[in-house]
Design an enzyme around this catalytic site. Sequence first.
Site, short mmCIF file in Angstrom:
data_model
loop_
_atom_site.label_atom_id
_atom_site.label_comp_id
_atom_site.label_asym_id
_atom_site.label_seq_id
_atom_site.Cartn_x
_atom_site.Cartn_y
_atom_site.Cartn_z
N SER A 137 43.76 -62.16 -21.36
CA SER A 137 43.61 -62.89 -22.62
C SER A 137 43.69 -61.92 -23.79
O SER A 137 43.45 -60.72 -23.62
CB SER A 137 42.23 -63.57 -22.65
OG SER A 137 41.98 -64.14 -23.92
N TYR A 150 32.69 -63.59 -22.52
CA TYR A 150 34.09 -63.76 -22.12
C TYR A 150 34.89 -62.49 -22.41
O TYR A 150 35.68 -62.03 -21.58
CB TYR A 150 34.69 -64.96 -22.86
CG TYR A 150 36.10 -65.32 -22.49
CD1 TYR A 150 36.44 -65.63 -21.18
CD2 TYR A 150 37.11 -65.39 -23.46
CE1 TYR A 150 37.75 -65.99 -20.83
CE2 TYR A 150 38.41 -65.75 -23.13
CZ TYR A 150 38.73 -66.05 -21.81
OH TYR A 150 40.02 -66.40 -21.48
#
Length: 250
Positions: A137, A150
């Site tokens: 990501s 995250y």
Amino acid sequence: MTGSRSSRPRLAVITGASSGIGAATATRLAQEGFEVVLGARRAERIERLASRIGGRSHPLDVTDDASVEAFCATLDRCDVLVNNAGGAIGLEPVEEADLADWQQMFDTNVLGVARMTRALLPALVASGDGHVVVVGSIAAHEPYPGGAGYNAAKFGVRAVVGVLRQELLGRPVRVTEIDPGMVETEFSLVRFRGDAERASRVYEGMTPLTPEDVADCIAFAVTRPSHVNIDQMIVLARDQAGARTVHRRG
Ligand code: NAP
């Protein structure tokens, strides 16, 4: 048909294939001539998709050793492993964070990749032309407020990818990291624990990537000639210039 290099098609395993990027990748790789094996916890969804695209499916929870073992036992070979299963839970600042959410994120995004990669590495090496793809990501590159759990998980898996590439040097396995920005999938619905209205606001006034856009990048990486390794790809929507830098209209 680039998935087929010899008499039989190359076999690609896609984790988290029940929605979003994983489903789009399974569909695209099947179109490219790969034999696809889909894994996710929602068995009905992967069964339906697999039968539509001419692949196979088996239930898979990447946080569960026994489930990973049972999934991998259904495979007689593996050429490509797309470690896509993952996601975020919550957007709370560190001082309010529920560490159970962090544990879940680490287990899925980091340990899940380790479990699957460890289990399938012997087959990937034996294939003579193996490929491990990890869906990371932009959150693996840029920390942002509320993202700590995250961010830490995706930074962590990025480290694992870097280590793997060095450890596998000299063996016939490529390692590719695909790092998307905002993609409209169930990602935000999961992050906001089923709050659909909050999830839809994430993409308000901007044009996000589609799961097919990311599948396109993955398909590109796994269809290069064997000596070419796409090390890392960061792919963002034109409306996004950083993890939290987004152009919104209106
Ligand atoms: P999604 O639509 O929510 O898909 C996530 C997939 O992961 C689902 O198929 C889910 O299937 C699977 N999954 C979750 N936990 C799992 C587990 N324990 N075992 C097996 N499968 C599991 O979201 P997505 O956007 O396509 O996410 C795919 C990947 O892209 C994730 O790694 C995510 O972090 C990354 N990513 C997404 C974005 C974005 O903006 N959407 C941006 C950058 C990176 P089941 O629930 O059926 O198990």
